[in-house]
Enzyme design. Structure first.
Site, PDB file in Angstrom:
ATOM      1  N   LYS A   1      46.987  47.024  37.438  1.00 43.34           N
ATOM      2  CA  LYS A   1      46.579  46.478  38.743  1.00 43.34           C
ATOM      3  C   LYS A   1      47.709  46.663  39.752  1.00 43.34           C
ATOM      4  O   LYS A   1      48.897  46.549  39.413  1.00 43.34           O
ATOM      5  CB  LYS A   1      46.260  44.986  38.555  1.00 43.34           C
ATOM      6  CG  LYS A   1      45.628  44.313  39.755  1.00 43.34           C
ATOM      7  CD  LYS A   1      45.346  42.836  39.407  1.00 43.34           C
ATOM      8  CE  LYS A   1      44.637  42.095  40.519  1.00 43.34           C
ATOM      9  NZ  LYS A   1      44.370  40.689  40.137  1.00 43.34           N
TER      10      LYS A   1
ATOM     11  N   SER B   1      39.568  39.603  40.900  1.00 43.68           N
ATOM     12  CA  SER B   1      40.214  40.585  41.751  1.00 43.68           C
ATOM     13  C   SER B   1      40.695  41.831  41.019  1.00 43.68           C
ATOM     14  O   SER B   1      40.978  42.835  41.653  1.00 43.68           O
ATOM     15  CB  SER B   1      41.393  39.932  42.452  1.00 43.68           C
ATOM     16  OG  SER B   1      42.352  39.489  41.496  1.00 43.68           O
TER      17      SER B   1
ATOM     18  N   SER C   1      40.363  36.274  37.437  1.00 44.21           N
ATOM     19  CA  SER C   1      40.401  37.650  37.936  1.00 44.21           C
ATOM     20  C   SER C   1      40.476  38.739  36.882  1.00 44.21           C
ATOM     21  O   SER C   1      40.411  39.918  37.215  1.00 44.21           O
ATOM     22  CB  SER C   1      41.577  37.816  38.895  1.00 44.21           C
ATOM     23  OG  SER C   1      41.271  37.229  40.137  1.00 44.21           O
TER      24      SER C   1
END
Ligand SMILES: [Mg+2]
Ligand SMILES: [Zn+2]
Lengths: 104, 490, 466
Positions: free
Chosen positions: C62, C137, C161
């Site tokens: 990420k 996310s 997330s």
């Protein structure tokens, strides 16, 4: 506890975010919408309940007073927006024509 | 109000000054509070920075053990209650020398509270004690340089993250002189426990003052202002006087003092309101989630108290008991721990505290000043000064020669005996040599010699002086005296 | 494929797959930054030093975790072009275990969102159905694993997330105990909730990655000094004596009937393996979202203060001195959702509101934590719930902020309490994956992985998608 335009302007000032007038109106509506759900919490009896602060029972670990520091593998000039003679350069505070240090 | 002073008195006579001080002290650690960067003063701009103190995205703080020890030691010396659990908090505000946009400090659960410090004595001999509200740990900000580049400020973060303690006093001081005494005693105390360089000029000690005025006899506190930007203890005293006078004038006009921040302008000798800050102060303190609570073991705290070095007041008492010195001498000799250590070294090794005190307060302090040396690294070591005191006391060198030898010791760092030999300053007590000089002087001054023998005793001094001159100061004056007196009697 | 250069072969395959599935901006938009040549150089090193537990395994990360060479932008304009001058502890550990970084993945800006729509670099799409969001996310990492680009990827969790996008994309997603994995190098959103999490194509992939990144790190004061257990289990084993709690608050009447059925069949499969299922109550569950949004936004408002245009990242000088620079930089650098949360967080911390909001929320957080403690004290080994109320929704479907926030309703509790939790695929609804969440006591990831392995084994590939 309704959020007003002044509240939004005040927190935007604290957070150093500039908002145009229409955005202020939207945010008043959005924040009130969100905060109306937050008001649920007021119904909960928390008399005598310790607020959560820090996870785990062990205290903060302490490190020995010695180097070396964690190295930077890129020079500061590579990531700084403006540097001169090793200093980070920023526009002068507009109310700060003469030098008074803000310490502590 | 029970007493009302006549309006004819100067305004400030009718009011009382109330002062509380906030002192920030840089702790003497090798590395910063939350990262491993060096705290060395004077590095190139931003050379002492890393991901943590540059607040690079993703970096995290880890607390320096030595900073905790030094803070706890200071809290012990100030007789504070040290908390087994204290909590770091974020103080949020924007300033370019504050890299994270918050300062890691302590807020509602500080390291220590409820301390006190004696700063002197009242006229009746009772101690003047100032309460210490709290002592907490925090990190320093960097430096903003506003006059280096036109239209821009230059940011150096070498100081960002250096460990500080903030010591907040109660509003217990009643004059600028008391505030000055508080600062001098605090500085001395912090030097004794060796937690900081405590140098106001270099910024390792910084003072903000909260000051208010009230009519004498009033017990409630008046509205206070905060006075900043002082860079010496005398500057603090002068700033307090100036701000007090300003407040008295306001009160005397029947107006109200505004709670605000005032800046001291030392060059003009006046205070003026800080320009309205660009922000309203709302620091939004909350517990620092990157650092669990600081937990201190009770036994560890006890050990820290137990191994505290001797504090100034204890040392002063011991100097009086052990060395029977007058109070004035003790005050000078204990002003810094290094000076007190030096004196004790000389006193013990010479076994002559009185002479040691005289030498240290006289020659040593003067030499430090003229040669700009620190006592801790003074070229004359205590053992050598003790040896010199012995040489003088035992008559091997004269008092005058002693001073000369000391001067040479300051310059060369050599031991006194060697200097005395080299410079021919060892006192001559050999009878035949002394007699030879006496005879020569009497022969060279037949007139004075006759009058002396005829009973004109006041010529003794003149003749001794002549002998000393002939011996180039090496003759033992007591023996010369003796010899000349014998000649007169014969 | 040649067997002499397994790492390079695997990396080449990963890049080929990126092209094939259109991982870039014109397609799934799950990969933001990659450099084939650089990754191949890393792979060459891995080939020369074989033997790490993840030797030659390509992975994705990420974009809010600091890495060398590739940008770390957090999906934000304010960090456009920023390359970190240091690397996160989790990245170093994966590198040292022989794994090879091939991509930085898309995410909601500063991890604030549940759909990966709030990225300055455009929304990511769900590989299962590109008209739908991958969740968020950490949607880019979930999508990269689901699309077969990499078998493992790192994400970050603040309120769900990792688990939520794992459920939406049909992969395994793990949030460890708070303190289990170092946060050093994870760009902070809400420090007391954030943890690095992992995605795996299977439970055992996730277990291997978690074993590598877990453990005390002296650079993170909140990382726990606890031994890391072994997380790999034989999924064919029985679960006799294991008690699984089914909290009624996670199965409300309003829950989609098919979701209830999928999760209950998972419970049934575990019962068939010998586990006992017990009805329990976690009574403060419905308060999790308000508590979460107060705590998370308060911390975020402070954590994001460092993005001020002074030392790194984007700067807009504005035309009004220092304050003008700050405001121009932050107003133009942050997107709408981040701005909203910074303002909300600033508000709840500001003078006069602290006690009513922040302190109150932290007190209720204590109650939520106690709920879990009580359940585990009463003999429950793990708790099983739906990961999300619904499968993946369409892009643009959740216009109102609070509607989006409700996506985290089943996941935020574990972050607030700090307990470990993971999502395992348990089938599909109309072809869209759904996940079951397994929650365990602090530092009992072992129990959680054991049950997950058995569940995966009992249900078959993709959770026995129907
Ligand atoms: Mg302070
Ligand atoms: Zn540093």
């Amino acid at each position: 506890m309704a959020v007003t335009r002044d509240d939004v302007a005040h927190v935007a000032e604290l957070a150093r975010i500039a908002l145009d007038e229409t955005r202020v109106g939207d945010l008043v509506r959005e924040l009130n919408g969100i905060l109306s759900h937050m008001d649920e919490l007021r119904k909960v009896d928390t008399e005598g309940v310790e607020p959560t602060a820090g996870v785990g029972d062990a205290g903060t670990p302490l490190r020995p007073d010695e180097g070396p520091p964690i190295p930077l593998d890129r020079p500061r000039e590579k990531f700084a927006p403006a540097m001169r003679d090793g200093f980070f350069i920023v526009p002068r505070l507009s109310t700060h024509e003469d030098a008074v240090e803000d310490a502590g | 109000m029970s007493t009302r002073v006549s309006v004819a008195d100067p305004i400030t006579e009718r009011y009382e000054m109330v002062v509380g001080l906030e002192v920030h002290v840089q702790l003497r650690t090798e590395t910063k509070a939350f990262c491993k960067c060096s705290t060395t003063f004077g590095a190139a701009p931003n050379a002492n920075t890393c991901p943590v103190c540059l607040a690079l995205p993703g970096s995290l703080p880890v607390l320096n053990e030595e900073a905790v020890k030094l803070a706890v030691r200071a809290a012990c010396a100030l007789q504070c209650e040290i908390k087994p659990i204290s909590i770091f908090a974020r103080k949020n505000y924007f300033y370019p020398d504050l890299p994270k946009g918050y300062q890691i400090s302590q807020y509602d659960k500080p390291l220590a509270t409820n301390g006190r410090m004696v700063i002197g004595k009242n006229a009746d001999g009772t101690p003047i004690t100032i309460g210490i509200t709290r002592l907490h740990m925090e990190e320093d900000a960097g430096k903003s340089v506003h006059d280096r580049f036109p239209g821009a400020s230059a940011i150096d973060l070498n100081r960002a993250g250096v460990p500080l303690i903030e010591i907040v006093s109660e509003p217990d001081m009643r004059s600028s002189a008391e505030a000055g005494a508080y600062l001098r005693v605090l500085k001395q105390l912090l030097e004794y426990i060796d937690v900081s360089d405590v140098n106001m000029e270099e910024g390792s000690l910084r003072v903000d003052a909260n000051v208010s005025a009230r009519e004498r006899g009033e017990t409630r506190l008046g509205t206070k202002t905060e006075v900043k930007n002082m860079n010496s203890f005398s500057g603090v005293e002068r700033a307090l006087e100036a701000e007090f006078a300003r407040q008295c004038a306001i009160l005397d006009r029947g107006e109200k003092v505004q709670q605000q921040t005032m800046l001291w302008d030392g060059a003009r000798g006046e205070v003026r309101p800080a320009r309205s800050k660009e922000e309203s102060h709302d620091y939004r303190y909350f517990p620092e989630p990157d650092l669990p609570p600081l937990r201190l073991d009770r036994d560890w705290i006890s050990d820290m108290k137990a191994c505290l070095p001797e504090l100034p007041q204890a040392r002063q008492k011991r100097f009086a008991d052990e060395y029977s010195l007058p109070a004035g001498d003790i005050e000078v000799l204990t002003s810094s721990p290094a000076l007190a250590d030096y004196f004790e070294g000389v006193a013990r090794q010479s076994d002559d505290p009185k002479a040691a005190a005289n030498w240290v307060m006289g020659e040593v302090l003067a030499a430090l000043k003229t040669t700009d040396q620190q006592i801790a690294h003074f070229s004359v070591r205590p053992a050598d000064l003790a040896r010199l005191i012995e040489l003088v006391r035992d008559g091997f060198v004269s008092n005058t020669a002693g001073k000369k030898i000391f001067a040479a010791m300051v310059e060369t760092g050599d031991p006194p005996a060697r200097i005395a030999e080299r410079e021919g300053l060892v006192q001559v007590r050999d009878a035949s040599e002394l007699e030879k000089w006496v005879d020569e002087v009497l022969a060279e001054n037949p007139d004075e010699a006759k009058r002396f023998r005829d009973g004109e005793k006041k010529l003794l001094g003149v003749l001794v002086g002549q002998v000393m001159k002939k011996s180039k100061g090496r003759a033992d004056p007591r023996r010369v005296n003796q010899l000349l007196s014998e000649r007169a009697a014969s | 494929m040649s067997t002499e250069h397994p790492a390079r072969d695997a990396v080449r395959a990963a890049f080929a797959r990126m092209d094939a599935v259109k991982a870039g901006r014109d397609g799934l938009n799950c990969v933001l930054w990659s450099d084939r040549g650089w990754s191949l150089d890393l792979a060459k090193e891995a080939d020369q030093n074989p033997g790490g537990v993840l030797a030659g395994v390509p992975f994705a990360v990420k974009d809010n975790i600091a890495t060398h060479h590739l940008p770390t932008t957090c999906g934000s304009r304010i960090l456009e072009g920023y390359v970190s001058p240091y690397e996160a502890t989790v990245i170093r550990r994966l590198r040292e275990a022989g794994a090879v970084l091939v991509a930085k993945t898309n995410c909601d800006e500063f991890a604030m969102g549940s759909s990966t729509e709030h990225s300055a670099y455009g929304p990511a799409r769900n590989p299962v159905d590109p008209s739908r969001v991958p969740g968020g996310s950490s949607g880019g990492s979930a999508a990269a694993v689901a699309a077969g680009i990499v078998p493992i990827a790192l994400g970050s969790e603040t309120g769900g997330s990792v688990r939520q996008p794992a459920a939406f994309c049909g992969v395994v997603g793990v949030k460890p105990t708070y303190g289990r994995v170092s946060r050093y190098g994870l760009v902070a959103f809400a420090s007391s909730l954030d943890q690095v999490g992992v995605f795996g194509a299977t439970v055992s992939h996730a277990a291997r990655a978690m074993e590598v990144i877990a453990g005390r790190d002296e650079r993170d004061s909140t990382s726990a000094d606890r031994p890391v257990p072994q997380l790999g289990f034989d999924g064919s084993q029985r679960l006799d004596g294991v008690v699984i709690g089914r909290p009624r608050e996670y199965f409300p009447d309003s829950l989609d009937a098919r979701m209830r059925e999928r999760v209950d069949s998972a419970l049934g499969a575990l019962r068939d393996r010998g586990a006992e299922v017990k009805e329990i109550s976690l009574e403060h569950t419905d308060l999790a979202i308000p508590v979460y949004y107060i705590v998370a936004t308060a911390e975020a408002s402070s954590n994001l203060a460092r993005f001020d245009g002074v030392r790194y990242g984007f700067r807009d000088n504005g035309n009004d001195g220092l304050k003008g620079m700050y405001e121009a930089t932050r107003s133009h650098g942050f997107g709408a959702e981040v701005t909203r949360r910074i303002l909300l967080g600033t508000y709840v911390l500001s003078a006069g509101y602290y006690d009513a909001y922040y302190k109150k929320a932290q007190q209720v957080r204590t109650l939520i934590t106690r709920d879990f403690g009580d359940a585990f004290d009463n003999g429950v080994d793990v708790i099983l719930t739906p990961t999300t109320p619904t499968p993946a929704f369409e892009l643009g479907a959740k216009a109102e902020p609070y509607e989006m926030y409700l996506n985290d309703i089943f996941t935020a509790t574990a972050n607030l309490a700090g307990v470990p939790a993971m999502s395992v695929p348990v089938g599909t609804i109309d072809g869209l994956p759904v996940g079951a969440q397994i929650i365990a006591r602090h530092f009992e990831e072992g129990k959680m992985f054991r049950v997950a392995s058995v569940l995966e084994n009992a249900l078959g590939a993709n959770g026995g998608a129907r």
